[in-house]
Design a protein around this motif. Structure first.
Motif, PDB file in Angstrom:
ATOM      1  N   ALA A   1      12.755  10.439 -13.234  1.00  0.00           N
ATOM      2  CA  ALA A   1      12.125   9.821 -12.074  1.00  0.00           C
ATOM      3  C   ALA A   1      10.760   9.295 -12.486  1.00  0.00           C
ATOM      4  CB  ALA A   1      11.989  10.826 -10.930  1.00  0.00           C
ATOM      5  N   TRP A   2      10.320   8.251 -11.784  1.00  0.00           N
ATOM      6  CA  TRP A   2       9.010   7.651 -12.027  1.00  0.00           C
ATOM      7  C   TRP A   2       8.278   7.613 -10.696  1.00  0.00           C
ATOM      8  CZ3 TRP A   2      13.555   6.381 -14.168  1.00  0.00           C
ATOM      9  CH2 TRP A   2      13.630   6.311 -15.572  1.00  0.00           C
TER      10      TRP A   2
ATOM     11  N   ALA B  46       0.816  -1.216   0.000  1.00  0.00           N
ATOM     12  CA  ALA B  46       0.000   0.000   0.000  1.00  0.00           C
ATOM     13  C   ALA B  46       0.852   1.270   0.000  1.00  0.00           C
ATOM     14  CB  ALA B  46      -0.917   0.003   1.216  1.00  0.00           C
ATOM     15  N   LEU B  47       2.151   1.150   0.242  1.00  0.00           N
ATOM     16  CA  LEU B  47       3.028   2.316   0.219  1.00  0.00           C
ATOM     17  C   LEU B  47       3.100   2.893  -1.194  1.00  0.00           C
ATOM     18  CD1 LEU B  47       5.943   0.815   2.339  1.00  0.00           C
ATOM     19  CD2 LEU B  47       4.358   2.599   3.090  1.00  0.00           C
ATOM     20  N   ARG B  48       3.114   4.202  -1.291  1.00  0.00           N
ATOM     21  CA  ARG B  48       3.259   4.867  -2.587  1.00  0.00           C
ATOM     22  C   ARG B  48       4.728   4.856  -2.967  1.00  0.00           C
ATOM     23  NH1 ARG B  48       2.905  10.920  -3.837  1.00  0.00           N
ATOM     24  NH2 ARG B  48       2.581  11.006  -6.094  1.00  0.00           N
ATOM     25  N   PHE B  49       5.022   4.544  -4.233  1.00  0.00           N
ATOM     26  CA  PHE B  49       6.396   4.245  -4.658  1.00  0.00           C
ATOM     27  C   PHE B  49       6.885   5.232  -5.713  1.00  0.00           C
ATOM     28  CE2 PHE B  49       9.135   2.049  -7.801  1.00  0.00           C
ATOM     29  CZ  PHE B  49      10.225   1.763  -6.989  1.00  0.00           C
ATOM     30  N   GLY B  50       8.162   5.538  -5.636  1.00  0.00           N
ATOM     31  CA  GLY B  50       8.816   6.338  -6.664  1.00  0.00           C
ATOM     32  C   GLY B  50      10.293   5.969  -6.734  1.00  0.00           C
ATOM     33  N   VAL B  51      10.934   6.302  -7.849  1.00  0.00           N
ATOM     34  CA  VAL B  51      12.357   5.996  -8.003  1.00  0.00           C
ATOM     35  C   VAL B  51      12.997   7.027  -8.923  1.00  0.00           C
ATOM     36  CG1 VAL B  51      11.951   4.392  -9.937  1.00  0.00           C
ATOM     37  CG2 VAL B  51      14.037   4.181  -8.547  1.00  0.00           C
TER      38      VAL B  51
ATOM     39  N   ARG C 252       6.188   9.670 -15.475  1.00  0.00           N
ATOM     40  CA  ARG C 252       7.615   9.927 -15.667  1.00  0.00           C
ATOM     41  C   ARG C 252       7.868  11.430 -15.591  1.00  0.00           C
ATOM     42  NH1 ARG C 252      11.323   8.115 -20.896  1.00  0.00           N
ATOM     43  NH2 ARG C 252      13.167   9.343 -20.343  1.00  0.00           N
ATOM     44  N   LEU C 253       8.869  11.819 -14.782  1.00  0.00           N
ATOM     45  CA  LEU C 253       9.191  13.222 -14.576  1.00  0.00           C
ATOM     46  C   LEU C 253      10.667  13.474 -14.851  1.00  0.00           C
ATOM     47  CD1 LEU C 253       7.373  13.699 -11.150  1.00  0.00           C
ATOM     48  CD2 LEU C 253       6.466  14.262 -13.405  1.00  0.00           C
ATOM     49  N   SER C 254      10.992  14.712 -15.123  1.00  0.00           N
ATOM     50  CA  SER C 254      12.377  15.146 -15.219  1.00  0.00           C
ATOM     51  C   SER C 254      12.655  16.072 -14.047  1.00  0.00           C
ATOM     52  CB  SER C 254      12.619  15.872 -16.547  1.00  0.00           C
ATOM     53  OG  SER C 254      13.965  16.303 -16.637  1.00  0.00           O
ATOM     54  N   LEU C 255      13.551  15.645 -13.158  1.00  0.00           N
ATOM     55  CA  LEU C 255      13.849  16.416 -11.941  1.00  0.00           C
ATOM     56  C   LEU C 255      15.238  17.036 -12.033  1.00  0.00           C
ATOM     57  CD1 LEU C 255      12.555  13.922  -9.222  1.00  0.00           C
ATOM     58  CD2 LEU C 255      11.292  15.740 -10.390  1.00  0.00           C
TER      59      LEU C 255
ATOM     60  N   SER D 118       6.283  14.703   0.264  1.00  0.00           N
ATOM     61  CA  SER D 118       5.802  13.710  -0.691  1.00  0.00           C
ATOM     62  C   SER D 118       6.966  13.170  -1.516  1.00  0.00           C
ATOM     63  CB  SER D 118       4.765  14.343  -1.614  1.00  0.00           C
ATOM     64  OG  SER D 118       5.396  15.335  -2.431  1.00  0.00           O
ATOM     65  N   LEU D 119       6.680  12.146  -2.311  1.00  0.00           N
ATOM     66  CA  LEU D 119       7.700  11.579  -3.191  1.00  0.00           C
ATOM     67  C   LEU D 119       8.323  12.654  -4.074  1.00  0.00           C
ATOM     68  CD1 LEU D 119       5.896   8.322  -4.418  1.00  0.00           C
ATOM     69  CD2 LEU D 119       7.847   8.421  -2.867  1.00  0.00           C
ATOM     70  N   HIS D 120       7.494  13.433  -4.722  1.00  0.00           N
ATOM     71  CA  HIS D 120       7.985  14.448  -5.653  1.00  0.00           C
ATOM     72  C   HIS D 120       8.853  15.473  -4.925  1.00  0.00           C
ATOM     73  CE1 HIS D 120       7.969  17.990  -8.278  1.00  0.00           C
ATOM     74  NE2 HIS D 120       7.733  17.150  -9.275  1.00  0.00           N
ATOM     75  N   GLU D 121       8.404  15.917  -3.762  1.00  0.00           N
ATOM     76  CA  GLU D 121       9.160  16.913  -3.012  1.00  0.00           C
ATOM     77  C   GLU D 121      10.508  16.377  -2.555  1.00  0.00           C
ATOM     78  OE1 GLU D 121       5.320  19.230  -1.027  1.00  0.00           O
ATOM     79  OE2 GLU D 121       6.269  17.534   0.005  1.00  0.00           O
TER      80      GLU D 121
END
Length: 285
Positions: free
Chosen positions: A240-241, A69-74, A275-278, A219-222
């Motif tokens: 990043a995803w 249930a955890l929200r995931f990012g990489v 998909r993001l560009s950070l 948050s993940l994005h932050e």
């Protein structure tokens, strides 16, 4: 528990790592980044999880559903190089080994005549026609129903050939988000002192750096945007995803939501990511 999101960072760095998304037996693929199912599996192993969720006395691992249930990012700080290993296992000639005799008494009886006194009862090159060109590790070892002696019921003589894909010299910053900070602290502690061996996607892909990389508010994005790039990373921006709601703009589906890690019924479902560009800070942490 607080209502503000917090994020646990996980440093995934190794000589090779592999994150399969399809992986039929003879062609083991890897995605170009860690998968949620792989990272949740890593956290489950650190927590002492049993694949079939069978609990023995003293087991206190969390249900897989709590971790999934955890929200995931990489974030791909160093994407690495795609590398293929043309892999063969078994086949060819090889001396009989003590393990073969111990685990397969039926084969040992047939092989006994081919062993010379010079090599003793446990070693020797096999010349018997029944064992010519044989070599493979015994499998399906279990007590014989009549003798109760450990016996291998499977020992195929032909080599298994496969292609196994890896990401070489890659470094990723994975992250899981929740408002349950106690859960994140527990997982961070378990990454420091894991209950089971930990691998980056596939067994034998051992991490070369400590996995737990801190818990941060946000948050993940932050958090992925603000955390400096890992050492030896390429210059920003970096890809990043991040897991998102299916209705989010640019969301794409991936069959990567872990449902079960059971040995004979591993199950995943669709989840959605963006998909993001950070552009994180350049200086190393």
């Amino acid at each position: 528990m607080t209502t503000a999101p917090h994020t646990l960072l996980i440093r995934l760095e190794a000589f090779v790592q592999s994150w399969g998304i399809r992986s039929p037996y003879n062609d083991r693929d890897t995605l170009n980044r860690p998968t949620k199912s792989g990272v949740i599996g890593l956290l489950a192993a650190a927590d002492g999880h049993d694949r079939d969720e069978n609990r023995q006395n003293g087991d206190d691992f969390l249900p897989l559903a709590d971790l999934a249930a955890l929200r995931f990012g990489v974030r791909a700080d160093r994407p690495g190089r795609l590398t293929c290993d043309f892999h063969t296992g078994g086949g060819g000639s090889y001396p009989l080994r003590p393990r073969d005799i111990i685990t397969d008494p039926l084969r040992a009886d047939r092989a006994a005549a081919a062993l010379t006194d010079d090599h003793g009862p446990a070693f020797g090159h096999i010349t018997s026609p029944t064992l010519a060109d044989w070599y493979s590790a015994p499998k399906n070892i279990a007590p014989h129903p009549d003798t109760h002696t450990l016996t291998a019921t499977s020992s195929k003589r032909h080599p298994q050939i496969s292609r196994r894909w890896y990401l070489a010299d890659a470094a990723f910053l994975a992250a899981v988000e929740t408002t349950d900070t106690a859960l994140l602290r527990r997982l961070a502690d378990r990454l420091h002192t894991p209950r089971r061996l930990l691998w980056l996607g596939r067994k034998h892909c051992a991490p070369t750096q400590p996995l737990a990389y801190g818990i941060q508010r946000g948050s993940l994005h932050e958090v992925l945007s603000a955390t400096p790039l890992l050492p030896r990373s390429r210059s920003a921006p970096t890809n990043a995803w991040i897991e998102v709601d299916p209705s989010s703009p640019g969301a794409s589906a991936i069959n990567d939501q872990p449902i079960s890690f059971a040995t004979h019924s591993r199950t995943r479902a669709l989840r959605w990511e963006q998909r993001l560009s950070l552009t994180p800070p350049q200086e190393p942490r």
